[in-house]
Design a protein around this motif. Structure first.
Motif, short mmCIF file in Angstrom:
data_model
loop_
_atom_site.label_atom_id
_atom_site.label_comp_id
_atom_site.label_asym_id
_atom_site.label_seq_id
_atom_site.Cartn_x
_atom_site.Cartn_y
_atom_site.Cartn_z
N VAL A 22 32.43 40.44 36.49
CA VAL A 22 33.42 40.12 37.51
C VAL A 22 34.80 40.06 36.92
O VAL A 22 35.77 40.57 37.46
CB VAL A 22 33.06 38.79 38.20
CG1 VAL A 22 34.18 38.35 39.12
CG2 VAL A 22 31.76 38.93 38.96
N ILE A 23 34.92 39.46 35.74
CA ILE A 23 36.22 39.36 35.08
C ILE A 23 36.75 40.74 34.75
O ILE A 23 37.93 41.04 34.94
CB ILE A 23 36.12 38.49 33.82
CG1 ILE A 23 35.80 37.05 34.21
CG2 ILE A 23 37.39 38.55 33.00
CD1 ILE A 23 35.51 36.14 33.03
N LEU A 24 35.87 41.61 34.27
CA LEU A 24 36.30 42.95 33.92
C LEU A 24 36.77 43.72 35.15
O LEU A 24 37.76 44.44 35.11
CB LEU A 24 35.17 43.70 33.22
CG LEU A 24 34.85 43.24 31.80
CD1 LEU A 24 33.59 43.95 31.28
CD2 LEU A 24 36.02 43.51 30.87
N PHE A 25 36.04 43.55 36.26
CA PHE A 25 36.46 44.22 37.49
C PHE A 25 37.83 43.74 37.94
O PHE A 25 38.70 44.51 38.32
CB PHE A 25 35.43 43.98 38.60
CG PHE A 25 34.40 45.06 38.70
CD1 PHE A 25 33.11 44.84 38.27
CD2 PHE A 25 34.73 46.30 39.20
CE1 PHE A 25 32.15 45.84 38.36
CE2 PHE A 25 33.78 47.30 39.29
CZ PHE A 25 32.49 47.08 38.86
N LEU A 26 38.05 42.45 37.85
CA LEU A 26 39.33 41.90 38.28
C LEU A 26 40.46 42.30 37.35
O LEU A 26 41.56 42.59 37.78
CB LEU A 26 39.24 40.37 38.37
CG LEU A 26 38.34 39.84 39.49
CD1 LEU A 26 38.25 38.32 39.39
CD2 LEU A 26 38.84 40.27 40.85
N SER A 27 40.16 42.34 36.05
CA SER A 27 41.21 42.68 35.10
C SER A 27 41.61 44.14 35.22
O SER A 27 42.74 44.50 34.89
CB SER A 27 40.74 42.39 33.67
OG SER A 27 39.62 43.23 33.36
N GLY A 28 40.73 45.00 35.71
CA GLY A 28 41.06 46.42 35.85
C GLY A 28 41.46 46.80 37.25
O GLY A 28 41.40 47.96 37.61
N SER A 29 41.82 45.83 38.07
CA SER A 29 42.12 46.13 39.47
C SER A 29 43.57 46.56 39.65
O SER A 29 44.43 46.22 38.86
CB SER A 29 41.84 44.90 40.34
OG SER A 29 42.74 43.88 40.04
N CYS A 30 43.79 47.32 40.71
CA CYS A 30 45.14 47.72 41.11
C CYS A 30 45.28 47.43 42.59
O CYS A 30 44.45 47.88 43.39
CB CYS A 30 45.36 49.21 40.83
SG CYS A 30 46.97 49.82 41.36
N LEU A 31 46.28 46.66 42.99
CA LEU A 31 46.37 46.17 44.35
C LEU A 31 47.25 47.04 45.25
O LEU A 31 47.33 46.79 46.43
CB LEU A 31 46.91 44.74 44.34
CG LEU A 31 46.04 43.74 43.56
CD1 LEU A 31 46.68 42.36 43.62
CD2 LEU A 31 44.62 43.71 44.10
N ALA A 32 47.89 48.03 44.68
CA ALA A 32 48.76 48.87 45.50
C ALA A 32 47.96 49.96 46.17
O ALA A 32 46.96 50.42 45.65
CB ALA A 32 49.86 49.48 44.64
N SER A 33 48.37 50.38 47.38
CA SER A 33 47.73 51.50 48.05
C SER A 33 47.92 52.75 47.22
O SER A 33 49.00 52.99 46.67
CB SER A 33 48.35 51.68 49.44
OG SER A 33 47.74 52.74 50.12
N GLU A 34 46.84 53.57 47.10
CA GLU A 34 46.90 54.70 46.18
C GLU A 34 45.89 55.76 46.59
O GLU A 34 45.06 55.55 47.48
CB GLU A 34 46.57 54.22 44.76
CG GLU A 34 45.22 53.56 44.66
CD GLU A 34 44.96 52.91 43.31
OE1 GLU A 34 43.84 52.41 43.14
OE2 GLU A 34 45.85 52.93 42.45
N VAL A 65 42.87 54.84 49.13
CA VAL A 65 42.20 53.55 48.99
C VAL A 65 43.24 52.45 48.88
O VAL A 65 44.41 52.71 48.55
CB VAL A 65 41.28 53.52 47.75
CG1 VAL A 65 40.18 54.56 47.88
CG2 VAL A 65 42.08 53.76 46.46
N ASP A 66 42.80 51.24 49.22
CA ASP A 66 43.71 50.10 49.10
C ASP A 66 43.92 49.73 47.63
O ASP A 66 45.03 49.39 47.21
CB ASP A 66 43.17 48.90 49.86
CG ASP A 66 43.14 49.16 51.36
OD1 ASP A 66 42.30 48.55 52.04
OD2 ASP A 66 43.96 49.97 51.85
#
Length: 211
Positions: free
Chosen positions: A5-17, A29-30
């Motif tokens: 879970v931590i790895l998924f969150l650390s590699g996330s990008c929140l901008a639309s792309e 994707v969002d």
């Protein structure tokens, strides 16, 4: 599991792309989250998970902002331009020049016909400055109550009569006053007192201008 879970969150990008797939397809994707060799692509309905080798790259969504509304138009003051009103003599001269007639001739015809009165109507129904009969005005495509159209049509009719009678002024004036049918009937100047007086008055003006 906590590490994942931590790895998924650390590699996330929140901008639309856009996710550009190895196949060349582009998915809007969002955001995305990467964990090891897996990537999750999120949208409003949830997410899909695929091997990172299936995603070539991510590109920003080039969102174009809407064009801002223009500011309210400033109302300019309305300038009312009054139409130029020409005098009867100006109308006569303009019509004479337009149809290659002597100015004195159109002026004198206008003077004898109507006394330079734009709205005068004769007992026979002739109208305006050069006293056009309604039927004649209609044939000439003119509104006889409009001074400019009346003067123009009268001068044009006089020009046509001069051409018809090979420049013979008396014949043209007789036809203007009594009608071409009367000139044809008498094969010249009809013996009408009104017509003879009409020609005499205008011919007197011609002689003044020739001196």
């Amino acid at each position: 599991m906590r590490l994942l879970v931590i790895l998924f969150l650390s590699g996330s990008c929140l901008a639309s792309e856009y996710a550009v797939l190895a196949s060349g397809a582009r998915l809007l994707v969002d955001r995305h989250e990467t964990a090891g060799n897996k990537v999750r692509l999120y949208n409003t309905e949830g997410y899909i998970e695929m091997d990172t080798r299936q995603v070539r790259t991510f590109e920003p969504d080039d969102h174009i902002a809407p064009v801002p509304a223009p500011p309210p138009a400033t109302l300019e003051p309305v300038v009312v331009v009054e139409p130029l009103v020409l005098s009867p003599l100006d109308l006569a001269d303009a019509a004479a020049d337009r149809y290659a007639l002597p100015r004195w001739l159109v002026r004198e015809v206008m003077h004898v016909e109507s006394g330079f009165q734009p709205q005068v109507v004769s007992p026979k129904g002739a109208i305006g400055l050069m006293q056009l009969m309604p039927g004649t005005a209609q044939l000439l495509g003119a509104d006889p109550m409009d001074p400019a159209q009346n003067a123009d049509a009268g001068a044009r009719y006089l020009r046509e009569l001069l051409d018809k009678y090979d420049g013979r002024l008396w014949h043209a004036l007789a036809a203007y006053n009594a009608g071409p049918a009367a000139v044809e009937k008498y094969k010249g100047i009809p013996p009408y007192r009104e017509t003879i007086d009409y020609i005499t008055r205008i011919d007197r003006e011609r002689k003044k201008n020739e001196q």
